[in-house]
Design an enzyme around this catalytic site. Structure first.
Site, PDB file in Angstrom:
ATOM      1  N   LYS A  97       0.920  -1.059   0.064  1.00  0.00           N
ATOM      2  CA  LYS A  97       0.033  -0.179  -0.046  1.00  0.00           C
ATOM      3  C   LYS A  97       0.863   1.091   0.122  1.00  0.00           C
ATOM      4  O   LYS A  97       1.598   1.274   0.935  1.00  0.00           O
ATOM      5  CB  LYS A  97      -0.916  -0.020   1.251  1.00  0.00           C
TER       6      LYS A  97
HETATM    7  O1  G3P Z   1      -9.481   0.965   4.321  1.00  0.00           O
HETATM    8  C1  G3P Z   1      -9.299   2.224   4.972  1.00  0.00           C
HETATM    9  C2  G3P Z   1      -9.813   2.361   6.161  1.00  0.00           C
HETATM   10  O2  G3P Z   1      -8.999   1.365   6.949  1.00  0.00           O
HETATM   11  C3  G3P Z   1      -9.849   3.444   6.839  1.00  0.00           C
HETATM   12  O3  G3P Z   1     -11.083   3.375   7.350  1.00  0.00           O
HETATM   13  O4  G3P Z   1     -13.003   4.123   8.832  1.00  0.00           O
HETATM   14  O5  G3P Z   1     -10.704   4.803   9.337  1.00  0.00           O
HETATM   15  O6  G3P Z   1     -11.808   5.862   7.441  1.00  0.00           O
HETATM   16  P1  G3P Z   1     -11.620   4.748   8.114  1.00  0.00           P
END
Ligand code: G3P
Length: 273
Positions: A97
């Protein structure tokens, strides 16, 4: 649409894979931190290296994204190659990533370091998941640089629009795919009306130009958003464990089961006993 699980917690990965419907795993430094904290709290004594190996073995046959922690092109490339060298032999399923634009700490012009890193890794056939994508043009450049996946952060787009407009919300609150309508207008982020709108625009753009890079809808916060990512043409949605657990829930399914069970004719049930 493929379904990935968005977590670094091994027990969540194991359980989700046991359902037979999971096609990959995505992790990031924040998710890894949560997993490590949990291990520490449980007094588990395992190195991060061995822990990641277990994750890769559990997800054998499906891709697992591991994120770099560096933020200059040279260092990201070096770290990515090292991660790939250490971990890909375990189950041949590592994806690296790379942030689309790693600039954040100073005024140095590093806007293209992510793109440079993606190009360098793609040239060596190291698959890349380009992360922290918030515009179709970021996605286009990442695809042109050779990314295998681009990850639009749908939930965080919705957070950003709400925050910029003083709307109070909980992380899991639904945000309308068509955008948030006020009396005067639809709120937006430079022409993007919601996280799902971003996913849809990237999917349309890739379709239009026959771009093979897959659209991986990330930062999924609730079940309805997963549905809308699928309808928006995402190739993949990466979903937190607790949202996966809710994907099958409906009051009427439960009620139907209750009634069918009540109506069972014993002779019919006994046929197969
Ligand atoms: O896949 C990306 C993710 O882990 C971010 O999620 O909910 O932290 O915005 P969030």
């Amino acid at each position: 649409m493929k379904l990935f699980i968005d977590t670094a917690k091994l027990h969540e990965i194991k359980e989700a894979y046991s359902y037979g419907i999971i096609d990959g795993v995505t992790t990031n430094p924040s998710l890894l931190k949560k997993a490590v904290k949990k291990l520490e709290a449980e007094g588990e004594n395992i190195s991060i290296k061995d822990y990641i190996k277990k994750v890769l073995e559990t997800a054998q046959g499906t891709p697992v994204s591991l994120e770099v922690t560096e933020y200059t092109a040279d260092k990201m490339i070096h770290q990515a190659k090292k991660l790939y060298e250490i971990f890909n032999p375990v189950a041949e399923n590592v994806v690296i990533k790379i942030p689309v634009n790693p600039s954040f700490v100073d005024n140095k012009n590093r806007d293209f370091d992510g793109i440079n890193a993606i190009r360098a890794l793609a040239n060596e056939n190291i698959p890349v998941n380009c992360t922290l994508v918030f515009t179709p043009e970021q996605a286009l450049l990442a695809a042109k640089a050779g990314a295998t996946y681009v990850s639009p952060f749908a939930g965080r787009v919705d957070d950003y629009i709400r925050k910029n407009n003083g709307i109070v919300f909980e992380k899991s609150d639904y945000f309308p795919a068509e955008g948030w309508q006020t009396e005067e207008e639809y709120l937006d982020d430079n022409g993007i009306f919601s996280g799902i709108d971003l996913v849809e625009k990237i999917a349309a753009l890739f379709d239009y130009y026959d771009i093979e890079t897959e659209v991986l809808a990330a930062s999924m916060r609730n079940v309805r958003q997963v549905r809308e990512a699928a309808l928006a043409g995402a190739d993949i949605a990466t979903i937190p464990y607790k949202v996966i657990k809710k994907l099958l829930v409906h009051d009427k399914s439960q009620e139907g089961m209750k009634n069918f069970t009540k109506d069972i004719v014993p002779e019919y049930a006994n046929l197969t006993k």
